[in-house]
Design an enzyme around this catalytic site. Structure first.
Site, short mmCIF file in Angstrom:
data_model
loop_
_atom_site.label_atom_id
_atom_site.label_comp_id
_atom_site.label_asym_id
_atom_site.label_seq_id
_atom_site.Cartn_x
_atom_site.Cartn_y
_atom_site.Cartn_z
N LYS A 1 -37.05 -0.78 -21.52
CA LYS A 1 -36.76 -0.27 -20.18
C LYS A 1 -36.34 1.20 -20.23
O LYS A 1 -36.72 2.00 -19.37
CB LYS A 1 -35.64 -1.10 -19.52
CG LYS A 1 -35.24 -0.59 -18.13
CD LYS A 1 -36.40 -0.59 -17.14
CE LYS A 1 -36.06 0.08 -15.82
NZ LYS A 1 -35.12 -0.69 -14.99
N LYS B 1 -28.24 7.67 -14.73
CA LYS B 1 -27.63 6.74 -15.68
C LYS B 1 -28.63 6.32 -16.74
O LYS B 1 -28.34 6.30 -17.95
CB LYS B 1 -27.08 5.52 -14.93
CG LYS B 1 -26.50 4.42 -15.79
CD LYS B 1 -27.50 3.28 -16.02
CE LYS B 1 -27.91 2.58 -14.74
NZ LYS B 1 -28.83 1.45 -15.00
N SER C 1 -30.31 -2.75 -15.75
CA SER C 1 -30.72 -1.75 -16.74
C SER C 1 -29.46 -1.19 -17.37
O SER C 1 -28.73 -0.42 -16.73
CB SER C 1 -31.54 -0.64 -16.09
OG SER C 1 -32.76 -1.14 -15.63
#
Length: 299
Positions: A175, A243, A100
């Protein structure tokens, strides 16, 4: 005559990467893996894979290379440079990045790889450790349709929902949206747990009935036991969700999309991390609600 399965190199054998690579081995793929942890390499070998001593060694003869590492800097570290994937993969290889990362990183990687004759798909996944183990991941893919078709049998061995979402970077954009929804959902569940407990309700019964109605979700199904037992062993760490919230916040700003609730939850995730909970599962957002509610912090 049946076409032989492609040889696979797998880079990154963490919480997600290890079970995913093992599912490919179980599906009959020849998998050579590399990671920094010797015990993870031993685990791969015990499952029938081959341990490599470097990225270069792992990818040398691979038809397909899969990466599963924490963030953009790690993807760049394994992809670029004299010891990286692009320097050692053969022409015509397909690189599938399941990490990701930022959409921009994926687009740049695809462009750099094309100059080397290597094709790329960004294919981040959702479903956490359980989904990786059970091969029930949702996989959102960005890239060329022909490359997606080539990769589809392999991806089907890893997940049950596999969708081409658009060109390079599209998988990472979807995502990012996924992580926005998950974080907001976990936060809402955590607030409901504290509200129910402070109200004296049977928490287990309440979560059961809530999960059977419109408030039900995969998040509540997966995280209910952890909420009840205050167990936050990492399936997906707060550090990583922090993150990801940075990725979606930056990407939304770039396209002019407001994230009024998402921005608040991003701050709560950052606060949880600052409190020292970064290594816990993201369901530990419950601990943040407990702190705000004046309760002893559990877990």
């Amino acid at each position: 005559m049946r076409t032989p399965k492609p040889k696979v190199a797998w880079i990154g054998l963490g919480i997600m990467g290890s079970p995913m690579s093992e599912n490919l081995i179980a599906a009959g793929y020849d998998v050579t893996g590399y990671t920094l942890e010797a015990d993870k390499l031993a685990r791969l070998a015990a499952k029938g894979g081959t341990a490599a001593g470097s990225v270069a060694e792992a990818v040398l003869d691979a038809d397909v290379i899969v990466t599963m590492v924490p963030a953009s800097p790690q993807v760049e570290a394994v992809a670029y440079g004299e010891h990286g994937i692009l320097a050692h993969a053969k022409v015509g290889a397909l690189l599938i990045d399941t990490s990701s990362i930022t959409p921009r990183t994926s687009i740049d990687l695809a462009e750099a790889a094309a100059a080397k004759g290597i094709r790329v798909l960004d294919a981040p996944v959702s479903g956490g450790e359980a989904g990786a183990v059970e091969a029930t991941l949702s996989i959102m893919v960005g890239g060329d349709a022909a490359d997606f078709a080539r990769a589809r049998p392999l991806l089907d061995a890893l997940g049950t929902t596999v969708v081409l979402c658009g060109p390079h970077g599209a998988g990472q954009t979807v995502k990012a949206a996924n992580q926005l929804i998950v974080a907001v959902n976990i936060q809402a569940c955590a607030e409901a747990v504290v509200f129910l407990e402070k109200s004296g309700v049977d928490l287990s019964a309440a979560l059961d009935v809530l999960n059977g109605g419109l408030a039900g979700s995969t998040v509540l199904t997966r995280k209910k036991t952890g909420f009840l037992k205050r167990e936050f062993a990492p399936g997906f760490r707060v550090d990583l969700h922090h993150k990801d919230m940075g990725i979606v916040t930056d990407a939304a700003r770039a396209v002019g999309a407001a994230l009024p609730v998402g921005s608040v939850v991003a701050g709560l995730v950052a606060s949880l991390r600052a409190q020292g909970d970064g290594g816990l599962d993201h369901s530990a957002l419950l601990r943040g609600v407990e702190r705000l509610s004046g309760l002893p912090v559990s877990g």
